[in-house]
Design a protein around this motif. Structure first.
Motif, mmCIF file in Angstrom:
data_model
loop_
_atom_site.group_PDB
_atom_site.id
_atom_site.type_symbol
_atom_site.label_atom_id
_atom_site.label_comp_id
_atom_site.label_asym_id
_atom_site.label_seq_id
_atom_site.Cartn_x
_atom_site.Cartn_y
_atom_site.Cartn_z
ATOM 1 N N LEU A 149 9.659 27.762 -4.074
ATOM 2 C CA LEU A 149 8.722 27.599 -3.093
ATOM 3 C C LEU A 149 7.278 26.814 -3.380
ATOM 4 C CD1 LEU A 149 9.492 30.856 -0.788
ATOM 5 C CD2 LEU A 149 10.725 28.553 -1.004
ATOM 6 N N SER A 150 7.262 26.316 -4.682
ATOM 7 C CA SER A 150 6.249 25.707 -4.965
ATOM 8 C C SER A 150 6.019 24.162 -4.654
ATOM 9 C CB SER A 150 6.041 26.046 -6.398
ATOM 10 O OG SER A 150 7.141 25.335 -7.061
ATOM 11 N N ASN A 151 6.942 23.631 -4.140
ATOM 12 C CA ASN A 151 7.155 22.383 -3.732
ATOM 13 C C ASN A 151 6.451 21.752 -2.462
ATOM 14 O OD1 ASN A 151 8.974 21.739 -6.382
ATOM 15 N ND2 ASN A 151 9.980 23.407 -5.243
ATOM 16 N N GLY A 152 6.197 20.711 -2.094
ATOM 17 C CA GLY A 152 5.803 20.543 -0.604
ATOM 18 C C GLY A 152 4.818 19.299 -0.614
ATOM 19 N N PHE A 153 4.492 18.853 0.596
ATOM 20 C CA PHE A 153 3.565 17.808 0.964
ATOM 21 C C PHE A 153 4.321 16.481 0.564
ATOM 22 C CE2 PHE A 153 0.462 21.048 -0.203
ATOM 23 C CZ PHE A 153 0.034 21.180 0.904
ATOM 24 N N ILE A 154 5.542 16.123 1.328
ATOM 25 C CA ILE A 154 6.320 15.288 0.978
ATOM 26 C C ILE A 154 6.678 14.540 2.413
ATOM 27 C CG2 ILE A 154 8.728 14.659 0.020
ATOM 28 C CD1 ILE A 154 7.231 16.567 -1.679
ATOM 29 N N GLY A 187 0.865 -1.225 0.014
ATOM 30 C CA GLY A 187 0.093 0.047 0.083
ATOM 31 C C GLY A 187 0.852 1.459 -0.144
ATOM 32 N N VAL A 188 0.470 2.256 -0.756
ATOM 33 C CA VAL A 188 1.212 3.312 -0.930
ATOM 34 C C VAL A 188 0.728 4.481 0.226
ATOM 35 C CG1 VAL A 188 -0.926 4.632 -1.944
ATOM 36 C CG2 VAL A 188 1.477 5.552 -2.283
ATOM 37 N N THR A 189 1.856 4.930 0.958
ATOM 38 C CA THR A 189 1.704 5.577 2.348
ATOM 39 C C THR A 189 2.050 7.167 2.192
ATOM 40 O OG1 THR A 189 4.040 4.847 2.650
ATOM 41 C CG2 THR A 189 2.547 3.654 3.486
ATOM 42 N N GLY A 190 1.978 7.844 3.236
ATOM 43 C CA GLY A 190 2.214 9.115 3.178
ATOM 44 C C GLY A 190 1.492 10.410 2.305
ATOM 45 N N TYR A 191 2.202 11.336 1.954
ATOM 46 C CA TYR A 191 1.547 12.429 1.378
ATOM 47 C C TYR A 191 1.222 11.942 -0.377
ATOM 48 C CZ TYR A 191 1.522 16.293 4.446
ATOM 49 O OH TYR A 191 1.426 17.013 5.387
ATOM 50 N N ALA A 192 1.798 10.678 -0.641
ATOM 51 C CA ALA A 192 1.338 10.194 -2.026
ATOM 52 C C ALA A 192 -0.175 9.602 -2.025
ATOM 53 C CB ALA A 192 2.414 9.267 -2.317
ATOM 54 N N THR A 193 -0.602 9.508 -0.868
ATOM 55 C CA THR A 193 -2.069 8.778 -0.782
ATOM 56 C C THR A 193 -3.095 10.182 -1.001
ATOM 57 O OG1 THR A 193 -2.165 9.400 1.782
ATOM 58 C CG2 THR A 193 -1.457 7.089 0.887
ATOM 59 N N GLN A 194 -2.680 11.402 -0.879
ATOM 60 C CA GLN A 194 -3.493 12.475 -0.928
ATOM 61 C C GLN A 194 -3.511 13.008 -2.349
ATOM 62 O OE1 GLN A 194 -4.700 13.767 2.549
ATOM 63 N NE2 GLN A 194 -3.953 11.442 2.394
ATOM 64 N N ASN A 195 -4.375 14.061 -2.692
ATOM 65 C CA ASN A 195 -4.607 14.468 -4.107
ATOM 66 C C ASN A 195 -5.102 13.300 -5.048
ATOM 67 O OD1 ASN A 195 -4.217 16.728 -5.861
ATOM 68 N ND2 ASN A 195 -2.619 15.650 -6.699
ATOM 69 N N LEU A 197 15.156 21.450 2.841
ATOM 70 C CA LEU A 197 13.684 21.646 2.401
ATOM 71 C C LEU A 197 13.485 23.415 2.220
ATOM 72 C CD1 LEU A 197 12.051 19.856 5.380
ATOM 73 C CD2 LEU A 197 12.260 18.995 2.992
ATOM 74 N N ARG A 198 13.047 23.608 1.158
ATOM 75 C CA ARG A 198 12.896 25.147 0.950
ATOM 76 C C ARG A 198 11.283 25.290 0.721
ATOM 77 N NH1 ARG A 198 18.086 24.639 -2.679
ATOM 78 N NH2 ARG A 198 19.415 26.121 -1.630
ATOM 79 N N GLY A 199 10.755 25.850 1.649
ATOM 80 C CA GLY A 199 9.369 26.130 1.482
ATOM 81 C C GLY A 199 8.385 24.745 1.641
ATOM 82 N N GLY A 200 7.225 24.547 1.770
ATOM 83 C CA GLY A 200 6.381 23.435 1.926
ATOM 84 C C GLY A 200 6.314 22.758 3.173
ATOM 85 N N ILE A 201 5.818 21.573 3.075
ATOM 86 C CA ILE A 201 5.445 20.909 4.415
ATOM 87 C C ILE A 201 6.159 19.402 4.139
ATOM 88 C CG2 ILE A 201 3.778 19.797 5.741
ATOM 89 C CD1 ILE A 201 2.039 21.934 5.205
ATOM 90 N N ALA A 202 6.831 18.868 4.995
ATOM 91 C CA ALA A 202 7.284 17.486 4.913
ATOM 92 C C ALA A 202 7.076 16.835 6.425
ATOM 93 C CB ALA A 202 8.910 17.701 4.753
ATOM 94 N N HIS A 203 7.111 15.473 6.051
ATOM 95 C CA HIS A 203 6.848 14.741 7.260
ATOM 96 C C HIS A 203 7.977 13.796 7.182
ATOM 97 C CE1 HIS A 203 4.109 11.545 9.614
ATOM 98 N NE2 HIS A 203 5.101 12.413 10.567
ATOM 99 N N VAL A 204 8.749 13.834 8.234
ATOM 100 C CA VAL A 204 9.884 12.875 8.307
ATOM 101 C C VAL A 204 9.902 11.958 9.613
ATOM 102 C CG1 VAL A 204 12.436 12.973 8.226
ATOM 103 C CG2 VAL A 204 11.254 14.799 7.438
#
Length: 506
Positions: free
Chosen positions: A225-230, A37-45, A247-254
């Motif tokens: 700064l247009s990247n994110g949700f990683i 199963g795919v996990t993380g922000y790749a499950t969104q959008n 990380l330059r801008g955006g949101i990351a979950h580590v």
């Protein structure tokens, strides 16, 4: 319109032209990639499914990977490309087609969607050749090794990134990969995992990144700064100078990553980036979290991390480490569900599960590895089994090119072949008495200068069309009793070479 369709059909059969050369073959007997199963922000959008539901092909060269992409009916037609063997500059060439946009010096996933690229069998090694994802969405890259990709020296590939994404990329899951270099920028290498220019909804999971100057970045500059949700989870970062990640801008979950011997700086949150850093294990490293080399501050929320023999610099100028006692300075809400392993067991569980060729094992959330249930779609037609009825039969056809023979398609020798006198023609297998056939296998010879486009299979006794389609390979139809069966090539690029015309009862 007819010309465009023909071009796509010809591109589709480029796959089969490479089959006998060890390039690619279609209709594998089972989907061998247990993607789980795919996990993380790749499950969104909308989620990330890659090529699920599409055709499965096997590729052993970079050219064959490109050919598989270019063979599709459109740039969004789902496809699963199973890769085995070493992919390098010597076997990777540009392939043209209406459903792809490829290049010689890299594996190019450009202006496409709905693709899974997965290593199978003895493993897939991309040697000095990077994977480039550009203007693409819904991509899965799994169970491959990419090593020693250079941006300077020789050979160069992909700007020096092992895996690089840029320009309006959405929903990518990179899982169980090994990304490694043999030095830093001075030795010609760049980042192992770089995301730039509006790349969003990405997960990097159960992977190894090691022996490099730079682990990877999100954002190419302070203005990108247009990247994110990683999401980064259950990865091993080992023997790396910095950018794990930057990380330059955006949101990351580590979360649940193991960091070992990070020599200069680790998670570098800057230019307004916000990172949630949960239950990671840092060992024998320096400045593993903070804002470094800039006055443009970033932020972090921390909990449950372990710092084992980590040293911290003093804050001064553009260097602002979070330690020696990291505290949260922002709050990041995570929109998906996930399970956290304890930080103390992270090194062990990551060592067991992360990287290519580990059986795609994952953690059960309690520090124990498990193999996920397969989620691949049902496979296509299986390769034929039983006796090849063409051996010992007769054969004829509409025409034959100089130096070729009708009998060469039923001699069991892949080095001999029949070609029509031109780009189209027919070849038949015939018997002295009625014979039941329900499956044929058209195998093109290595080095074919032309590839089969559209075709028909005809019951020569009655003139009835048993089936039609495009592309060589395994072809099935209802069981038919006949004395002669004809494979008619309607279109092709150049002059095709049919090495074997196999026939089977079932």
């Amino acid at each position: 319109m007819r010309q465009t369709v023909a071009m796509r059909l010809c591109a589709a059969l480029a796959i089969m032209a490479l089959a006998i050369a060890g390039g690619v073959y279609m209709a594998t007997p089972k989907a061998s990639a247990a993607t789980g199963g795919v996990t993380g922000y790749a499950t969104q959008n909308g989620g990330t499914t890659g090529g699920a539901g599409g055709q499965t092909v096997r590729a052993t060269t970079g050219t064959a990977i490109h050919a598989a992409l270019c063979s599709r009916a459109s740039s969004s037609t789902p496809i699963i490309i199973e890769v085995e063997g070493t992919i390098n500059h010597g076997n990777t060439s540009k392939v043209s087609g209406g459903s792809c946009n490829t290049a010689d010096d890299k594996i190019e996933l450009k202006q496409i969607s709905n693709v899974t690229l997965v290593g199978v069998g003895r493993g897939a090694l991309f040697d000095q050749l990077g994977i480039h994802v550009r203007e693409a969405n819904n991509i899965i890259i799994q169970n491959v090794t990419v090593r020693n990709v250079k941006k300077s020296g020789s050979p160069t590939s992909n700007g020096g990134d092992a895996i690089g994404m840029e320009m309006d990329v959405r929903n990518v899951w990179v899982d169980h990969v090994t990304l490694e270099a043999s030095g830093g920028e001075s030795e010609g290498y760049d980042g192992l995992f770089d995301l730039k220019n509006n790349t969003r909804y990405v997960t990097l999971s159960y992977s190894i990144l090691r022996n490099s100057g730079r682990g990877g970045l999100v954002g190419s500059s302070e203005s990108d700064l247009s990247n994110g949700f990683i999401t980064y989870h259950h990865n091993l970062y080992e023997n790396i100078d910095s950018r794990v990640p930057l990380l330059r801008g955006g949101i990351a979950h580590v979360y649940n990553n193991s960091f070992v011997n990070i020599r200069m700086s680790g998670i570098n949150s800057r230019a307004g980036a916000r990172a949630r850093v949960d239950n990671n294990h840092f060992k024998d490293s320096k400045d593993v979290l903070g804002t470094f080399y800039t006055s443009a501050a970033g932020y972090w929320q921390v909990s449950g991390n372990t710092f084992d023999n980590v040293t911290w610099s003093s804050r001064s100028g553009d260097n602002n480490p979070a330690g020696p006692n990291p505290q949260s300075n922002t709050s990041v809400n995570i929109p998906y569900s996930y399970s956290l392993d304890r930080a103390d067991c992270v090194p062990n569980i990551v060592r067991q599960t992360a990287g290519a060729n580990k059986g795609l094992q994952v953690s059960d959330g309690a520090c124990s590895p498990q193999t996920p249930a397969p989620t691949d779609p049902p496979p296509g037609p299986t390769p034929p089994s039983g006796n090849n009825l063409s051996i010992g039969a007769g054969s004829d056809g509409s025409s034959k090119a100089s130096g070729t023979s009708y009998g060469d398609v039923r001699d069991g020798d892949m080095n001999s072949y029949w070609s029509p006198n031109g780009s189209t023609g027919s070849i038949s297998i015939k018997w002295g008495s009625a014979t039941t056939v329900s499956r044929i296998n058209i195998r093109e010879a290595a080095g074919s200068v032309g590839t089969i486009g559209s075709w028909r299979v005809i019951n020569h006794d009655t003139g009835a069309v048993l089936t039609s389609g495009s592309g060589a390979g395994v072809i099935t139809f209802p069981q038919t009793s006949l004395r002669k069966i004809t494979f008619e090539i309607i279109s092709a690029s150049g002059t095709p070479r049919v090495a074997e015309y196999e026939t089977y009862a079932g």
